[in-house]
Scaffold this motif. Structure first.
Motif, mmCIF file in Angstrom:
data_model
loop_
_atom_site.group_PDB
_atom_site.id
_atom_site.type_symbol
_atom_site.label_atom_id
_atom_site.label_comp_id
_atom_site.label_asym_id
_atom_site.label_seq_id
_atom_site.Cartn_x
_atom_site.Cartn_y
_atom_site.Cartn_z
ATOM 1 N N HIS A 102 0.822 -1.205 0.000
ATOM 2 C CA HIS A 102 0.000 0.000 0.000
ATOM 3 C C HIS A 102 0.861 1.262 0.000
ATOM 4 N N GLN A 103 2.021 1.189 0.623
ATOM 5 C CA GLN A 103 2.920 2.342 0.564
ATOM 6 C C GLN A 103 3.418 2.570 -0.858
ATOM 7 N N GLN A 104 3.691 1.498 -1.577
ATOM 8 C CA GLN A 104 4.086 1.643 -2.978
ATOM 9 C C GLN A 104 2.944 2.217 -3.814
ATOM 10 N N MET A 105 1.742 1.793 -3.523
ATOM 11 C CA MET A 105 0.584 2.339 -4.231
ATOM 12 C C MET A 105 0.440 3.832 -3.923
ATOM 13 N N ALA A 106 0.667 4.212 -2.671
ATOM 14 C CA ALA A 106 0.573 5.618 -2.291
ATOM 15 C C ALA A 106 1.563 6.469 -3.077
ATOM 16 N N LEU A 107 2.751 5.945 -3.270
ATOM 17 C CA LEU A 107 3.747 6.692 -4.044
ATOM 18 C C LEU A 107 3.273 6.936 -5.475
ATOM 19 N N ARG A 108 2.540 5.973 -6.018
ATOM 20 C CA ARG A 108 2.013 6.161 -7.378
ATOM 21 C C ARG A 108 0.939 7.241 -7.417
ATOM 22 N N TYR A 109 0.311 7.491 -6.250
ATOM 23 C CA TYR A 109 -0.655 8.576 -6.139
ATOM 24 C C TYR A 109 0.024 9.884 -5.720
ATOM 25 N N TYR A 411 0.578 5.776 8.338
ATOM 26 C CA TYR A 411 1.010 7.116 7.967
ATOM 27 C C TYR A 411 1.101 7.269 6.443
ATOM 28 N N GLY A 412 0.462 8.293 5.939
ATOM 29 C CA GLY A 412 0.467 8.553 4.501
ATOM 30 C C GLY A 412 -0.569 7.779 3.730
ATOM 31 N N LEU A 413 -1.332 6.916 4.403
ATOM 32 C CA LEU A 413 -2.292 6.075 3.692
ATOM 33 C C LEU A 413 -3.731 6.526 3.899
ATOM 34 N N GLY A 414 -3.944 7.665 4.560
ATOM 35 C CA GLY A 414 -5.291 8.113 4.850
ATOM 36 C C GLY A 414 -5.732 9.258 3.949
ATOM 37 N N TRP A 418 -8.192 7.446 1.519
ATOM 38 C CA TRP A 418 -8.355 6.447 2.577
ATOM 39 C C TRP A 418 -8.974 5.144 2.064
ATOM 40 N N SER A 419 -10.072 5.243 1.327
ATOM 41 C CA SER A 419 -10.789 4.030 0.923
ATOM 42 C C SER A 419 -9.962 3.160 -0.003
ATOM 43 N N THR A 420 -8.996 3.763 -0.698
ATOM 44 C CA THR A 420 -8.160 2.999 -1.620
ATOM 45 C C THR A 420 -6.907 2.461 -0.953
ATOM 46 N N LEU A 421 -6.326 3.262 -0.054
ATOM 47 C CA LEU A 421 -4.980 2.962 0.404
ATOM 48 C C LEU A 421 -4.879 2.409 1.820
ATOM 49 N N HIS A 422 -5.901 2.559 2.647
ATOM 50 C CA HIS A 422 -5.728 2.140 4.032
ATOM 51 C C HIS A 422 -5.529 0.625 4.108
ATOM 52 N N VAL A 423 -4.860 0.184 5.166
ATOM 53 C CA VAL A 423 -4.551 -1.236 5.321
ATOM 54 C C VAL A 423 -5.529 -1.903 6.269
#
Length: 452
Positions: A102-109, A411-414, A418-423
């Motif tokens: 999910h952190q890698q996905m966040a970086l793409r966003y 951290y960084g996933l909200g 949020w609905s896409t990235l949270h764990v």
């Protein structure tokens, strides 16, 4: 360069080549009944000629390399007996791969702050070897039978670990030079004192067939883990099994769940037969691994002692008593001390590990409030850890300490993503990274003091 390494290894081997014919078979690479310089030479030849053979995998990590030469030297230095890690400390990091994804996905966003950070705010490039650098020498991972059958709510709270997930994490743990603890949840979802449901695929099996199935399942998982370079060093045959396991499928009437109770002999024979079958698979496939029987009744000493008395009386083969201890569920450290006093008195042939513990750095967790003793702050969490470590170090039989879910880090996933990235569907505030900063808490660094 190869010739240079060979010379170095030969000098080391010659200096250590004093082991008698009474040496242990472990490390006897050339099959001559001894562990000596010739076995070191044999492994070096495998490395230099790329003629790798399974017998050269002395340390059991699935590869033949310099670490196996080091392992042989350790065996020789110890008079032919493989040295064991006496004390292990770490945590259950079963969700790490999902957070990383999910952190890698966040970086793409373009959410650039989604990382694990150390206490000083420096990005941690790879969490597992970094933990090793902080003094952790072990990690634990849970395994469900078919987690895709879990409820949506349970999946949202961390029920995702199938065998492929465990292979990846186990291989990384071993590659970092850490001990790997495998925690079998013999269920499709959480297995704990109030939920020990039989996997859906096993629901129609009678007791005899179920006993055979748990043997085959345990055996097959261990075979695959070994092949993946993820051989466990410790194996829990069940998670928090104070009242038995494999009760019956979800929805089974309470009266038919086949729980185990103190004073009721009805289901103990069935339960211990299941444990024996699982343990037999462990001994066959991972003879060097230690088997752990895990309970969580530290606050209910009579129930805890009855459990381990049943294991003794029914001759269940295991090595380590595993306990869960959370102050907010079980009580003060004096409660844990009472449990440990009883266990060390009655089961002197068994080592003990705290395989799950935790305390919050922010917001209350659980039923009991100890914030007057350990404030819900970084320092309070660190002080709890220091107090726990100090108490445990007075017990020579307590050989392990594992924090549960230390890797929780939203951290960084909200925010808007949020609905896409949270764990996780809800934050767990007793981890060792702060959800609001991504930084490691001081308690993470305090844990290493358990090892002595």
């Amino acid at each position: 360069m190869k010739r240079q390494y060979r010379s170095i290894f030969l000098v080391l081997a010659l200096a250590l080549g004093f082991v008698s014919a009474n040496a242990a078979i472990k490390g006897d690479v050339n099959g001559d009944g001894e562990v000596t310089i010739s076995d070191v030479n044999a492994v070096i030849d495998m490395i230099l000629t790329d003629n790798v053979q399974e017998i050269g995998d002395v340390n059991g990590d699935g590869e033949v390399g310099i670490s196996d030469v080091n392992a042989l030297i350790d065996i020789i230095l110890n008079g032919g007996v493989e040295p064991e890690v006496q004390f292990v400390v770490g945590g259950d990091i079963s969700m790490l791969t999902k957070y990383e994804a999910h952190q890698q996905m966040a970086l793409r966003y373009n959410i650039t702050n989604a990382h694990y950070y150390d206490i000083n705010g420096q990005v941690i490039p790879d969490v597992i070897p970094w933990l090793k650098q902080q003094g952790w020498n072990a990690a634990r991972v849970r395994l469900f039978v078919n987690p895709e059958n879990a409820s949506t709510a349970d999946k949202g709270q961390g029920v995702i670990q199938n065998l492929d997930t465990v292979k990846v994490l186990g291989r990384r743990i071993k590659a970092a030079g850490m001990k790997f603890m495998l925690d079998f949840h013999y269920s499709d979802s959480w297995a704990d004192p109030v939920k020990q449901y039989t996997p859906a695929a096993w629901a129609d099996l009678d007791d005899d067939a179920l006993t055979q199935r748990i043997y085959e399942y345990t055996r097959d998982c261990l075979i695959e883990l070994k092949a993946a370079g993820a051989t466990p060093d410790y194996i829990q045959t069940g998670n928090e099994i104070s009242y038995g396991m494999l009760w019956g499928p979800v929805g089974t009437p309470t009266a038919q769940l086949k729980k185990c109770y103190s004073g009721d002999e009805a289901n103990w024979e069935r339960f211990t037969n299941l444990l024996k079958a699982a343990g037999r698979a462990c001994r066959e496939q991972c003879p060097r691994a230690k088997i752990i029987l895990h309970t969580e009744r530290a606050a209910k000493v009579s129930i805890m002692l009855n459990f381990y008395n049943q294991m003794r009386d029914k001759q269940v083969d295991y090595d380590i008593i595993g306990l869960s201890y959370y102050p907010y569920y079980h009580g003060a450290l004096s409660v844990l001390a009472n449990a440990l006093n009883n266990l060390t008195n009655y089961y002197q042939d068994k080592d003990i590990m705290i395989v799950e513990t935790g305390y919050s750095y922010h917001y209350k967790v659980g039923d009991m409030d100890f914030s007057s003793t350990w404030p819900l702050t970084y320092e309070g969490q660190r002080q709890f850890t220091a107090d726990l470590v100090g108490r445990l170090k007075s017990y020579v039989k307590v050989k392990g300490l594992f924090w549960w879910f230390p890797e929780a880090n939203e951290y960084g996933l909200g925010g808007s993503m949020w609905s896409t990235l949270h764990v996780n569907d809800a934050w767990y505030n007793a981890g060792l990274w702060d959800h609001e900063t991504g930084k490691a808490t001081p308690a993470l660094y305090e844990l290493k003091n358990f090892v002595r």
